[in-house]
Design a protein around this motif. Sequence first.
Motif, PDB file in Angstrom:
ATOM      1  N   CYS A   1      -6.607   0.809   5.347  1.00  0.00           N
ATOM      2  CA  CYS A   1      -7.547   1.665   4.548  1.00  0.00           C
ATOM      3  C   CYS A   1      -9.416   0.987   4.127  1.00  0.00           C
ATOM      4  O   CYS A   1      -9.402   2.296   4.249  1.00  0.00           O
TER       5      CYS A   1
ATOM      6  N   VAL B   1      -5.921  -2.691  -1.271  1.00  0.00           N
ATOM      7  CA  VAL B   1      -6.229  -2.366  -0.647  1.00  0.00           C
ATOM      8  C   VAL B   1      -5.661  -2.937   0.603  1.00  0.00           C
ATOM      9  O   VAL B   1      -5.663  -4.303   0.645  1.00  0.00           O
TER      10      VAL B   1
ATOM     11  N   CYS C   1      -1.489  -5.205   0.546  1.00  0.00           N
ATOM     12  CA  CYS C   1      -3.237  -5.258   0.357  1.00  0.00           C
ATOM     13  C   CYS C   1      -3.073  -6.924  -0.215  1.00  0.00           C
ATOM     14  O   CYS C   1      -3.027  -7.111  -0.784  1.00  0.00           O
TER      15      CYS C   1
ATOM     16  N   CYS D   1       1.084  -1.775  -0.087  1.00  0.00           N
ATOM     17  CA  CYS D   1      -0.237   0.148   0.323  1.00  0.00           C
ATOM     18  C   CYS D   1       0.790   1.369   0.542  1.00  0.00           C
ATOM     19  O   CYS D   1       2.015   1.212   0.808  1.00  0.00           O
TER      20      CYS D   1
END
Length: 542
Positions: free
Chosen positions: A87, A83, A72, A65
Motif C-alpha cells: 500500500c 496499511v 499491515c 490487507c
Amino acid sequence: MDPRYSGQDILRCDLCVTNAVQSHCELCHVNLCKACVGEHLSDFIKKHRVISYIERTSMPTYPTCPKHSKNCELYCEECDIPVCSTCISSGNHKGHHLSDVLQKLISKTRDMEKDLKELETKIFPKYEEIASSMKTKKDNLETHYTKLTTAVTKHGEDWHREINIIVNKQKSDIDDMKTKHLAALNKEENEIKHITAEVNQCILDLKKMLDANDVSLTSAYKSRNAELRHLPPDLNVSFPTFSTHQINKEKLHQMFGSLSSLSITREECGNTIKPLLDDPEFITTIDTGYKLLYSVSCPSDVEIWTCGDSKSMKLYNLKGKLLKPIKTKSRNKPSHIAVTRSGDLVYTDPHTRTVNIVKNKQIQEVIRLQGWTPYNFCSTSSGDLLVTMVSDDNKQSKVVRYSGSTEKKSIQFDSEGKPLYSSGDLKYICENRNLDICVADNSARAVVVVNQAGKLRFRYTGHPSTTTGSYDPYGITTDSQSQILTADWDNHCIHILDQDGQFLRYIDNCDLQYPWGLCVDNSDNLFVAENTTGKVKKIKYM
C-alpha cells in the motif's frame, strides 16, 4: 447474571465448547483446551503455532490487507486505516503520516479501556438510577391520584343523589388522566431501558473487542460515549388539582368543582455526565487580605464571599476587586459563611451562639442556641439550614436541620446508638445532589455521610495509599455530578469522591497551600480558600 459482569464468565474452548481455554493457535486464531490441542495439531494440511492463552494476550494479531493479502504493520493516520508495505509503495498514502500499527493498537486500546470504565462506573449507573426513579414517580402517581379521587368522593358525599352523575363523570376524567400519566411514564421508562440496554451492549462489545485484541476491530471502533453522556430530558408532569365550591343547586354543574388539565412535558435537566480532567487547570487567584482565611462561598459565577480572622466578611469579584465588606452584628469573628438559594449571606457567631442572615444590608438573628454552640452550616436545596454544633461541655456534637428558626431534625447517633461525629468543633458540612448530608469531621479524620433520614451511608478516612490518620479534612463541597470534594489541609490537596464514597482522584497539581474552605459554582468550577496565604484559587477540574 448481571450483564455488566457477564464478560467475566469462563472462556470456553472453540472446539469442544466445554472445557476452559488454556492454549491458543496464533496462525488459526483458535482458542483450545488442553484436551483439544492434539486434535488441532493433527490437521497437517495447515501450519500451526500453539502458545499459552496468557502469552497470546501479549502478541496481537496483525490485520491482513484486503487488497494485497499481506500483514499491515503500519497505520495511516490520515486515512485512519491499517496499511501494508505494498500500500505504501503504491503511492496512495504519499505524504500521509504513518505510525506503527501496534502502537496505534495500544493507543486505541487505552481509549477503549477509558470508555469502558466510564460506561461501567458513570454512564450505566446513571441510566440505572434514572430507571429506578421511575418507580418513585409511579408511587407518587398512585398517592396523588388516590388523594385526588378521595377528595372528589368526599365532596360528592355532601351533595344530594342527583349529582352522582357529575361525581362519576369527574372520577372517569381522573382515571383517564391517570391512564395518560401512567402511559407517559411507561413510555419514558421503556426509552430509558432501551438506552440502558444500548449502554450495556456497548460495554459488552468493548469487552469483546478488548479481549479479541484484534487491530482490525480496534481500528474500526468508534466511541459512543460522547453521545451517551447526554442524559435524556426529565419528564415533568403537572398534576391536576381539584377545586371545590359551595353547594348551589341552581348552578350544580358549575359549583361542584373542576379538575385542572393534566400537563405532561419533558424538561431538559442538564444532567450531562462531565468527566474529570486528567490535569485540573488553575484559572485565577484572588487575594482577600486575610492573614488566615477560613471560608469561601459563591453567590454567582462572578463573585465570592469570604471570611477569616476578621470581624468583616468580604465580597469580591473574580478580578480581586473588593465589592462589599459587612461587619458582624456582634463585632466578633464569624465561624463560617454560606449563601442561600435566594442569594442571602448567612454566618455563624459562636460567641453569641447564633446563626444570622444578611437581608437588605440588615443583619437578622435566625437561630439562637442554649447549651450548644453553632460552628458550621450549609443551605440545602429545600431552603433549610443544616448546622453543626457542639455541647457546652465539649463532649457531644450533632447536626440539626432548621426550617427558618424551627428545628426539624437532629442527627447525632447511628443505628447502634453510637455517636456519628467526634466532639471537636471543626466540622464542615454540605448537602449532596442526592440529598445526602456530608460532614468533614476533622477530629475524626473522616468524612461522615448520612442520608436525608440521618442513617449512616459511609465513612471516608483517606485514600488507602496514605498513612492511617494522615488525612486532614477541613472544607467540603459537592458538584453537579454528586461528587464530594474535601480539602486535605496538611497534605495540600483536594480529594474527590463519588457519591458512594469511592476515591476518584486528587487535585494536587495547582500549588495549593493549606487548603481550608471550598465551594463550587454553577459551572462546576472549584474555589479553594488557602488558610495561611489568604488567597482563593479558582480551579477547573471537570
